[in-house]
Design a protein around this motif. Structure first.
Motif, PDB file in Angstrom:
ATOM      1  N   GLY A 724       0.773  -1.236   0.000  1.00 52.69           N
ATOM      2  CA  GLY A 724       0.000   0.000   0.000  1.00 52.69           C
ATOM      3  C   GLY A 724       0.800   1.280   0.000  1.00 52.69           C
ATOM      4  N   ALA A 725       2.097   1.192  -0.220  1.00 49.04           N
ATOM      5  CA  ALA A 725       2.867   2.433  -0.270  1.00 49.04           C
ATOM      6  C   ALA A 725       3.850   2.306  -1.412  1.00 49.04           C
ATOM      7  CB  ALA A 725       3.599   2.677   1.033  1.00 49.04           C
ATOM      8  N   PRO A 726       4.202   3.391  -2.061  1.00 45.74           N
ATOM      9  CA  PRO A 726       5.159   3.292  -3.154  1.00 45.74           C
ATOM     10  C   PRO A 726       6.517   2.873  -2.616  1.00 45.74           C
ATOM     11  CG  PRO A 726       4.103   5.436  -3.122  1.00 45.74           C
ATOM     12  CD  PRO A 726       3.724   4.751  -1.860  1.00 45.74           C
ATOM     13  N   ALA A 732       0.974  -3.177  -3.239  1.00 41.37           N
ATOM     14  CA  ALA A 732      -0.309  -3.542  -3.858  1.00 41.37           C
ATOM     15  C   ALA A 732      -0.708  -2.431  -4.806  1.00 41.37           C
ATOM     16  CB  ALA A 732      -1.360  -3.718  -2.794  1.00 41.37           C
TER      17      ALA A 732
ATOM     18  N   LEU B 121       5.545  11.906  -5.251  1.00 38.32           N
ATOM     19  CA  LEU B 121       4.590  11.495  -6.286  1.00 38.32           C
ATOM     20  C   LEU B 121       3.997  12.669  -7.044  1.00 38.32           C
ATOM     21  CD1 LEU B 121       2.694   8.593  -4.505  1.00 38.32           C
ATOM     22  CD2 LEU B 121       4.440   8.450  -6.264  1.00 38.32           C
ATOM     23  N   ILE B 166       0.186   2.787  -8.527  1.00 40.03           N
ATOM     24  CA  ILE B 166       0.569   3.883  -7.637  1.00 40.03           C
ATOM     25  C   ILE B 166       1.975   4.390  -7.940  1.00 40.03           C
ATOM     26  CG2 ILE B 166      -0.952   3.169  -5.780  1.00 40.03           C
ATOM     27  CD1 ILE B 166       1.344   2.035  -4.297  1.00 40.03           C
ATOM     28  N   HIS B 167       2.682   3.684  -8.818  1.00 38.51           N
ATOM     29  CA  HIS B 167       4.032   4.128  -9.167  1.00 38.51           C
ATOM     30  C   HIS B 167       4.069   4.987 -10.422  1.00 38.51           C
ATOM     31  CE1 HIS B 167       4.826   0.383  -6.871  1.00 38.51           C
ATOM     32  NE2 HIS B 167       5.722   1.155  -6.320  1.00 38.51           N
ATOM     33  N   TYR B 261      -0.291  10.959  -2.541  1.00 36.86           N
ATOM     34  CA  TYR B 261      -0.892   9.711  -2.071  1.00 36.86           C
ATOM     35  C   TYR B 261      -0.089   9.071  -0.942  1.00 36.86           C
ATOM     36  CZ  TYR B 261      -2.071   4.759  -2.019  1.00 36.86           C
ATOM     37  OH  TYR B 261      -2.401   3.489  -1.621  1.00 36.86           O
ATOM     38  N   ALA B 262       1.239   9.108  -1.053  1.00 36.60           N
ATOM     39  CA  ALA B 262       2.071   8.387  -0.084  1.00 36.60           C
ATOM     40  C   ALA B 262       1.874   8.910   1.332  1.00 36.60           C
ATOM     41  CB  ALA B 262       3.540   8.493  -0.482  1.00 36.60           C
TER      42      ALA B 262
END
Lengths: 732, 288
Positions: A724-726, A732, B121, B166-167, B261-262
């Protein structure tokens, strides 16, 4: 533009007296002079310094220059006061930036200075004490003769381990200089640091048990692990890496063979953002998930807190901040651009030459105040990694430093006697076990190759069998010939040496400096031996050299490693590997289609037992006596029973709640060997024919035992993933 | 407008997880414009340790630690929230003065200034800046520019789940001209930061079923993301949703905000073991 200052000349153009004394001592050195001492310094460094045992591992850290930098005591006192004030100021600024933020709200500091700096971490104030416990500063003396600070190092203030190394090496190599200008000793500083870290432990720990201090490094592959190891030793800290630690129920623990041991104070030498993959950098493997929670909960103290490195950005603002935060004027300025560093005599190709340098000084929080090390590193400006030892001539400078009140003797619980493995991280036990196995494997390989090489020219019998042993051990592919044997020496044997070097590096902090020095020398020779041979005779000699290395290591370990510690695993690895080798080689020797007596003689030779046999039984070779000697006689160190007896004792020593099964298994094997020999006595032909299969089964059992040991003791925890985190892993 | 929120996240692991540590940004923030009547977070299996706190941005954070092996992990938020965010102001200062106020910081702008700085991000990406700049000619009132930028993103970019992760960097989103709410938010934030304007990443929920007669809203069955925009020291923050071209009024529930987001991942963690894993997320936001 004014020329740079020469450190050896005072303001009036006259040479400083203490520099004169030092230079006189240096120039008066006998045969070889300073260059000769420098060569000895390099050699000592190669044997005891940061360079790993692996070839090509570029020497990390800094090379010492033989001429120290002298820092007059009065100057040192002034610098110490200035640095202590800067440390207090930086702490106050950090506390504000992680708290009320008045410096930002009032507009004194521009927002981008803090918020755009990647060193600013958003985990918030962790509480439980100040953010800064140890820092350093890089200074230069400009053309105007005044010192100013180029950089404040408030995250991981690296280099102090090299100070210790330099001082020790110089003391051995240049005693004349020490006699001429005795420097302030470094020990009182480290003693004070040990005490300060001890006192930092959470309340309630010290009366019950001695506080546990750990130093968090980035592992033996990191460029600074040598410094971490040196510093850990000096401070009485356990050297750990992220994988050795775990957080349970809000407290920090070290994974040791005896289970989880609490850690009370953590001196971190990795970047702040790497400390906790749960809250900060999710990709970091150097930290522990939940560490920050443990710090917030007061269960462990951290030096320095994450985010402390941001203070380094405040240099240009300090003269404005000092009156605001401390109500004082700034004593030691931050360096303006364009200053040229002063020069100190340094050994060059043509003798002493003046070279510019940057001075790094180190300080620690000691009770209510800051203490500065009366020493440091003078790093030469420009690419070369050369650092001079810094000497503060001992004119009572140490005592004159403003000292916080001498702390009262620490209240310590009475120590219970401990003869066990102590705080041995499971990872080290694992490495030592495999080091033992590889050393034995190397010895076996060298023994077999030597035996094969000796037979090459004679075309003697047994070459085919030895060839098969070599093939089974994956040292050659196909029959034993000159080319395949040379290839084995240059390839797989060199590979084994490389593995041993790598493992020795990994357990280096468990070896004394002497052990490491001796190992370096013999490993170098072994490597040279394995690479060289051009003919069968030279190959035999070379392998003898390799065997000498194995013996040296075993002897060193036996004579220098405490039995209750990691030695247990080193020895266990060796015994299992040797037992395996004996079983496998005997199976091959007795499997041959040739005359049985030849096979028995070969068995004796492979187990280095021919002389013993002759002493007992003269020239008559019969199955039962031979097999009794190599299989069942517990007194023969090259026979199978000896290994099993040793393994049994070691496994019983390790014990543990479920520790009964493995010794019992080994005892069972010992009993089997007796029975096998009895069968040979009763019906030689049949029993000997059946032996190879039995021996191969025993070899497999030993493999299985090795795996069980690994599962039981080396805590094979699966890899960590981030969700859940980069981050670079999982996600995920 | 009163809403009942139900947000469930379920992780399924191929192999047992021996040890897990999780950090949750799953409790709605109390704000002018948002009252939290009830909020309960349930986790299964029950964690051995639970710690509550606040992060750097003032969001509610919960840490969960599990020390027994498990193959599934679920977290469910059940909350009742009443929202009614103030309508946006009629007029706003010119955008250059807002950027300047952020640059100076000081008593009136230092907190907003943090959000004008690049973050991992949502950096000050030049391509995003070029895209955003088209909505900010010299002297334009900042709110007008912001609303136009949100509208343009809504029109120019296709809502397509599965193409990004998310990347995915902002530059890539621009190339693809597609993404999900997280990407559009990062894109808008990066563009604004390139102009020196503060913008924050807001995490929360969107009502599942639109009022009668309205088209369905995107991002309604998962956690949603939009952009908090600064209108200067006098007017403060207003939230815009570029995925749906909306000013946040009473169809959104806020969990919290950060730089990107992070900073506000609803559920992040570090697990030992687990092998491969699958996630299921279900969100319901219904009028109560």
């Amino acid at each position: 533009m004014a020329p740079p200052i020469d450190e050896t000349i005072d303001g009036a153009g006259r040479p400083w007296p203490h520099w004169q004394a030092l230079l006189a001592a240096v120039n008066g050195l006998g045969a070889g002079g300073l260059a000769g001492r420098a060569a000895r310094l390099d050699q000592a460094l190669a044997e005891e310094g940061p360079a790993g045992l692996l070839p090509g591992a570029a020497s990390r850290g800094w090379r010492p220059d033989p001429v120290p930098l002298l820092l007059p005591a009065a100057e040192f006192r002034t610098l110490a006061a200035g640095l202590a004030q800067r440390a207090r100021l930086l702490e106050a600024a950090l506390a504000d930036l992680h708290g009320p933020c008045r410096l930002l709200a009032s507009g004194v500091l521009p927002p981008a200075l803090v918020y755009a700096d990647p060193r600013f971490l958003r985990c918030g104030a962790l509480g439980g004490g100040p953010m800064l416990g140890a820092c350093a500063a890089d200074l230069l003396r400009g053309e105007d003769g005044r010192w100013s600070v180029l950089a404040d190092l408030t995250g991981v203030a690296g280099g102090i381990g090299y100070v210790l190394q330099n001082r020790r090496l110089l003391a051995r190599v240049l005693p004349e200089a020490f006699a001429a200008v005795p420097p302030c000793p470094l020990d009182p500083f480290f003693a004070a640091w040990r005490r300060a870290l001890h006192d930092l432990a959470p309340a309630g720990v010290a009366p019950v048990r001695p506080p546990v201090l750990a130093l968090l490094g980035a592992g033996t592959a990191s460029a600074h692990w040598f410094e971490h190891m040196t510093l850990a030793r000096e401070l009485g800290a356990v050297l750990v890496e992220g994988g050795d630690l775990t957080v349970r129920d809000g407290a920090l623990f070290l994974k040791t063979l005896r289970g989880l041991r609490p850690v009370d104070v953590l001196l971190r030498r990795v970047a702040g953002r790497a400390l906790d993959p749960l809250e900060l950098d999710a990709a970091s493997g150097a930290g522990v998930a939940g560490l920050l929670d443990a710090v917030r909960g007061g269960r462990v103290r951290l030096v320095n807190h994450p985010g402390s490195a941001l203070a380094a950005a405040l240099g240009p603002w300090l003269s404005a901040l000092c009156p605001l935060l401390l109500g004082e004027a700034l004593l030691l300025d931050s360096a303006a651009a364009g200053h040229r560093a002063s020069l100190a005599p340094t050994l060059g190709a043509a003798g002493l030459e003046p070279r510019p340098f940057v001075l790094r000084l180190f300080l620690i929080r000691d009770g209510a105040g800051w203490r500065v090390l009366p020493g440091g590193l003078a790093r030469l400006a420009g690419g070369e990694r050369i650092g001079k030892d810094v000497w503060v001539p001992d004119e009572g400078a140490a005592e004159a430093q403003p000292q916080p009140d001498a702390p009262a003797a620490p209240v310590a619980a009475r120590l219970a006697l401990d003869r066990s493995t102590g705080d041995l991280p499971s990872r080290i036990a694992d490495d030592l076990f495999w080091l033992g196995r590889y050393v034995e494997r190397l010895d076996s390989a060298a023994r077999l190759i030597r035996a094969a090489a000796a037979r090459l020219s004679r075309g003697a019998e047994g070459l085919a069998i030895i060839g098969r042993c070599l093939d089974d051990a994956e040292l050659i592919a196909g029959p034993a010939t000159a080319p395949t044997l040379f290839a084995a020496a240059g390839g797989p044997v060199a590979g084994l040496i490389g593995e041993i070097a790598r493992l020795t590096d990994r357990v280096r902090d468990r070896l004394t400096a002497d052990m490491h020095a001796i190992l370096t020398r013999s490993l170098g020779r072994a490597r040279h031996d394995a690479a060289g041979p051009r003919d069968a005779d030279a190959l035999g000699h070379a392998m003898a050299g390799v065997r000498l290395f194995c013996t040296t290591l075993a002897g060193l370990a036996a004579e220098n490693m405490v039995r209750g510690g990691g030695w247990l695993f080193l020895e266990l690895g060796r015994r299992i590997e040797r037992a395996r080798a004996v079983a496998a080689e005997l199976a091959a020797a007795l499997d041959g289609s040739g005359p049985r007596e030849a096979g028995l003689r070969l068995a004796l030779e492979l187990c280095d037992s021919a002389i013993t046999y002759r002493g007992r039984y003269r020239d008559v070779v019969q199955p039962a006596p031979v097999l009794d000697l190599v299989l069942a006689d517990p007194g023969n160190p090259r026979g199978l029973a000896f290994q099993l007896v040793a393994m049994h004792a070691l496994l019983e020593d390790l014990g543990g709640d479920d520790g009964r099964e493995m010794p019992a298994l080994v005892a069972g094997l010992l009993a089997e060997l007796e029975i096998l020999v009895e069968r040979v006595e009763a019906a030689p032909d049949a029993a000997v024919a059946a032996l190879p299969a039995e021996l191969r089964r025993i070899a497999e059992l030993l493999d299985g035992l090795s795996e069980r040991i690994a599962r039981r003791y080396f805590a094979l925890l699966p890899a960590a993933h981030s969700l859940g985190a980069p981050g670079l892993r999982g996600a995920a | 407008m009163k809403y009942r929120v139900r947000h469930r996240t379920l992780y399924r692991y191929d192999e047992p997880v021996d040890l897990a540590a999780h950090m949750l940004h799953l409790l709605p923030r109390v704000l002018p414009g948002q009252r939290v009547l009830r909020a309960v977070l349930d986790a299964a299996p029950a964690p051995s340790r639970v710690v509550d706190g606040q992060d750097h941005f003032g969001n509610a954070v919960r840490w969960l630690f599990l020390d027994r092996p498990h193959e599934r992990f679920s977290v469910t938020l059940r909350a009742e929230v009443e929202v009614g965010f103030a309508p946006p102001p009629a007029a706003s200062p010119d955008w250059e003065s807002v950027a300047e106020a952020a640059r100076i910081g000081g008593p009136r702008g230092w907190q907003a200034a943090e959000f004008a700085c690049p973050s991992p991000l949502a950096p000050a990406d030049p391509a995003a800046g070029a895209y955003a700049r088209a909505s900010f000619p010299p002297g334009r009132p900042v709110l007008d520019g912001l609303r136009e930028l949100a509208r343009r993103i809504h029109e120019d970019f296709a809502f397509r789940p599965g193409q990004t992760t998310i990347h995915t960097p902002v530059g890539r989103v621009l190339e693809l001209r597609a993404g999900v709410c997280q990407d559009f938010a990062h894109l808008m934030i990066a563009g604004l930061r390139a102009l020196g304007l503060p913008a924050r990443y807001v995490s929360g929920y969107l009502r599942t079923h639109p009022p009668p007669g309205r088209a369905p809203l995107r991002g309604a069955d998962q956690s949603h993301a939009w952009v908090g925009c600064w209108l200067g020291p006098e007017l403060g923050w207003v939230d815009l949703d570029p995925t749906n071209d909306l000013v946040v009024g009473c169809e959104h529930v806020v969990l919290g905000w950060g730089r990107d987001y992070a900073d506000v991942s609803p559920l992040r963690g570090v697990i030992l073991g687990g092998g491969a894993h699958r996630v299921e997320v279900g969100v319901d936001l219904v009028a109560a």
